[in-house]
Design a protein around this motif. Structure first.
Motif, mmCIF file in Angstrom:
data_model
loop_
_atom_site.group_PDB
_atom_site.id
_atom_site.type_symbol
_atom_site.label_atom_id
_atom_site.label_comp_id
_atom_site.label_asym_id
_atom_site.label_seq_id
_atom_site.Cartn_x
_atom_site.Cartn_y
_atom_site.Cartn_z
ATOM 1 N N ARG A 35 48.646 46.006 -49.835
ATOM 2 C CA ARG A 35 49.550 46.059 -48.682
ATOM 3 C C ARG A 35 50.109 47.456 -48.453
ATOM 4 N NH1 ARG A 35 53.275 40.937 -49.730
ATOM 5 N NH2 ARG A 35 52.851 41.625 -51.823
ATOM 6 N N ALA A 36 50.642 48.068 -49.504
ATOM 7 C CA ALA A 36 51.309 49.364 -49.349
ATOM 8 C C ALA A 36 50.326 50.465 -48.959
ATOM 9 C CB ALA A 36 52.034 49.743 -50.636
ATOM 10 N N LEU A 37 49.155 50.442 -49.575
ATOM 11 C CA LEU A 37 48.174 51.491 -49.330
ATOM 12 C C LEU A 37 47.188 51.139 -48.227
ATOM 13 C CD1 LEU A 37 47.524 52.364 -53.067
ATOM 14 C CD2 LEU A 37 48.853 53.698 -51.413
ATOM 15 N N GLU A 38 47.392 49.959 -47.622
ATOM 16 C CA GLU A 38 46.523 49.509 -46.534
ATOM 17 C C GLU A 38 45.050 49.596 -46.928
ATOM 18 O OE1 GLU A 38 47.623 51.616 -42.943
ATOM 19 O OE2 GLU A 38 49.738 51.499 -43.481
ATOM 20 N N LEU A 39 44.752 49.048 -48.115
ATOM 21 C CA LEU A 39 43.387 49.109 -48.630
ATOM 22 C C LEU A 39 42.487 48.135 -47.868
ATOM 23 C CD1 LEU A 39 44.231 49.380 -52.420
ATOM 24 C CD2 LEU A 39 43.529 51.212 -50.866
ATOM 25 N N PRO A 40 41.221 48.465 -47.787
ATOM 26 C CA PRO A 40 40.291 47.618 -47.025
ATOM 27 C C PRO A 40 40.041 46.276 -47.704
ATOM 28 C CG PRO A 40 39.130 49.427 -48.100
ATOM 29 C CD PRO A 40 40.588 49.651 -48.346
ATOM 30 N N GLU A 41 39.533 45.336 -46.938
ATOM 31 C CA GLU A 41 39.243 43.982 -47.448
ATOM 32 C C GLU A 41 38.332 44.001 -48.662
ATOM 33 O OE1 GLU A 41 40.357 40.864 -46.663
ATOM 34 O OE2 GLU A 41 41.851 41.981 -45.531
ATOM 35 N N TRP A 42 37.415 44.949 -48.710
ATOM 36 C CA TRP A 42 36.450 44.990 -49.804
ATOM 37 C C TRP A 42 37.036 45.538 -51.112
ATOM 38 C CZ3 TRP A 42 36.327 50.000 -51.170
ATOM 39 C CH2 TRP A 42 36.481 50.968 -50.186
ATOM 40 N N PHE A 43 38.297 45.961 -51.098
ATOM 41 C CA PHE A 43 38.933 46.480 -52.314
ATOM 42 C C PHE A 43 38.805 45.461 -53.443
ATOM 43 C CE2 PHE A 43 42.852 46.737 -54.930
ATOM 44 C CZ PHE A 43 42.616 47.963 -55.520
ATOM 45 N N GLY A 44 38.322 45.894 -54.605
ATOM 46 C CA GLY A 44 37.974 45.004 -55.706
ATOM 47 C C GLY A 44 39.120 44.442 -56.539
ATOM 48 N N ARG A 45 40.340 44.904 -56.326
ATOM 49 C CA ARG A 45 41.515 44.408 -57.051
ATOM 50 C C ARG A 45 41.363 44.499 -58.579
ATOM 51 N NH1 ARG A 45 41.397 42.380 -52.164
ATOM 52 N NH2 ARG A 45 43.285 41.770 -51.058
ATOM 53 N N ASN A 46 40.839 45.646 -59.019
ATOM 54 C CA ASN A 46 40.742 45.936 -60.447
ATOM 55 C C ASN A 46 41.090 47.414 -60.650
ATOM 56 O OD1 ASN A 46 38.227 47.574 -60.326
ATOM 57 N ND2 ASN A 46 37.304 45.617 -59.734
ATOM 58 N N TRP A 47 41.228 47.815 -61.902
ATOM 59 C CA TRP A 47 41.673 49.179 -62.196
ATOM 60 C C TRP A 47 40.711 50.226 -61.663
ATOM 61 C CZ3 TRP A 47 46.467 48.750 -62.879
ATOM 62 C CH2 TRP A 47 47.040 47.776 -63.691
ATOM 63 N N ASP A 48 39.402 50.007 -61.823
ATOM 64 C CA ASP A 48 38.426 50.981 -61.332
ATOM 65 C C ASP A 48 38.490 51.121 -59.822
ATOM 66 O OD1 ASP A 48 37.481 51.621 -63.873
ATOM 67 O OD2 ASP A 48 35.871 50.125 -63.787
ATOM 68 N N ALA A 49 38.635 50.003 -59.126
ATOM 69 C CA ALA A 49 38.731 50.043 -57.664
ATOM 70 C C ALA A 49 40.001 50.771 -57.226
ATOM 71 C CB ALA A 49 38.698 48.625 -57.095
ATOM 72 N N LEU A 50 41.106 50.568 -57.937
ATOM 73 C CA LEU A 50 42.343 51.263 -57.605
ATOM 74 C C LEU A 50 42.176 52.766 -57.821
ATOM 75 C CD1 LEU A 50 45.264 51.184 -56.662
ATOM 76 C CD2 LEU A 50 45.935 50.748 -59.051
ATOM 77 N N ALA A 51 41.580 53.140 -58.938
ATOM 78 C CA ALA A 51 41.343 54.561 -59.209
ATOM 79 C C ALA A 51 40.454 55.173 -58.128
ATOM 80 C CB ALA A 51 40.712 54.729 -60.587
ATOM 81 N N ASP A 52 39.399 54.474 -57.764
ATOM 82 C CA ASP A 52 38.499 54.976 -56.718
ATOM 83 C C ASP A 52 39.223 55.123 -55.391
ATOM 84 O OD1 ASP A 52 36.448 55.012 -58.570
ATOM 85 O OD2 ASP A 52 35.501 53.166 -57.824
ATOM 86 N N SER A 53 40.039 54.149 -55.026
ATOM 87 C CA SER A 53 40.751 54.188 -53.748
ATOM 88 C C SER A 53 41.799 55.297 -53.721
ATOM 89 C CB SER A 53 41.418 52.846 -53.469
ATOM 90 O OG SER A 53 40.445 51.850 -53.293
ATOM 91 N N LEU A 54 42.526 55.463 -54.817
ATOM 92 C CA LEU A 54 43.518 56.537 -54.873
ATOM 93 C C LEU A 54 42.858 57.911 -54.818
ATOM 94 C CD1 LEU A 54 45.977 55.129 -57.546
ATOM 95 C CD2 LEU A 54 46.469 55.514 -55.122
ATOM 96 N N GLY A 55 41.669 58.006 -55.363
ATOM 97 C CA GLY A 55 40.959 59.280 -55.395
ATOM 98 C C GLY A 55 40.129 59.576 -54.166
ATOM 99 N N ASP A 56 40.130 58.692 -53.186
ATOM 100 C CA ASP A 56 39.299 58.851 -51.992
ATOM 101 C C ASP A 56 40.160 58.906 -50.736
ATOM 102 O OD1 ASP A 56 37.480 58.766 -49.933
ATOM 103 O OD2 ASP A 56 36.510 56.914 -50.576
ATOM 104 N N PRO A 57 40.470 60.107 -50.251
ATOM 105 C CA PRO A 57 41.333 60.233 -49.072
ATOM 106 C C PRO A 57 40.825 59.488 -47.835
ATOM 107 C CG PRO A 57 41.113 62.351 -50.162
ATOM 108 C CD PRO A 57 40.144 61.405 -50.829
ATOM 109 N N SER A 58 39.552 59.168 -47.771
ATOM 110 C CA SER A 58 39.036 58.473 -46.586
ATOM 111 C C SER A 58 39.563 57.043 -46.471
ATOM 112 C CB SER A 58 37.510 58.476 -46.577
ATOM 113 O OG SER A 58 36.997 57.591 -47.556
#
Length: 112
Positions: A35-58
């Motif tokens: 919710r806070a980071l407005e992550l896409p539906e495909w976000f995996g809801r695991n630590w690796d996915a969070l790390a990838d999303s935080l590290g990807d400005p797109s």
């Protein structure tokens, strides 16, 4: 700002509050991140996915023209106390993403 409110801007940075008040476990934390980071539906809801999303400005909210992101984590102390292993992992994910991505800053708020 609560976790349901949109982010706001500072010069050069988009500011997002990640409010962890009431978070009981990793699943709750991941939902707050979505919710806070407005992550896409495909976000995996695991630590690796969070790390990838935080590290990807797109995938950041309001990712426009190379602006940075400041994530202010609030209400985290109870979660850290009740789920110390999970919190340690979350801290590591935040720190590593910020270390790898100069446009990202994650700040832990100490007050209410």
């Amino acid at each position: 700002m609560t976790h349901d409110e949109p982010g706001r801007d500072l010069p050069g940075r988009h500011v997002v509050t990640l409010d962890l008040d009431g978070v009981a476990d990793k699943a709750d934390l991941m939902e707050r991140c979505v919710r806070a980071l407005e992550l896409p539906e495909w976000f995996g809801r695991n630590w690796d996915a969070l790390a990838d999303s935080l590290g990807d400005p797109s995938v950041w909210p309001a990712a426009v023209g190379g602006r940075g992101l400041l994530v202010v984590v609030t209400g985290w102390r109870t979660y850290a106390r009740t789920r110390p292993d999970e919190w340690k992992t979350a801290e590591d994910v935040f720190a590593q993403a910020a270390d790898r991505t100069p446009a990202l800053t994650v700040a832990l708020a100490l007050g209410t």
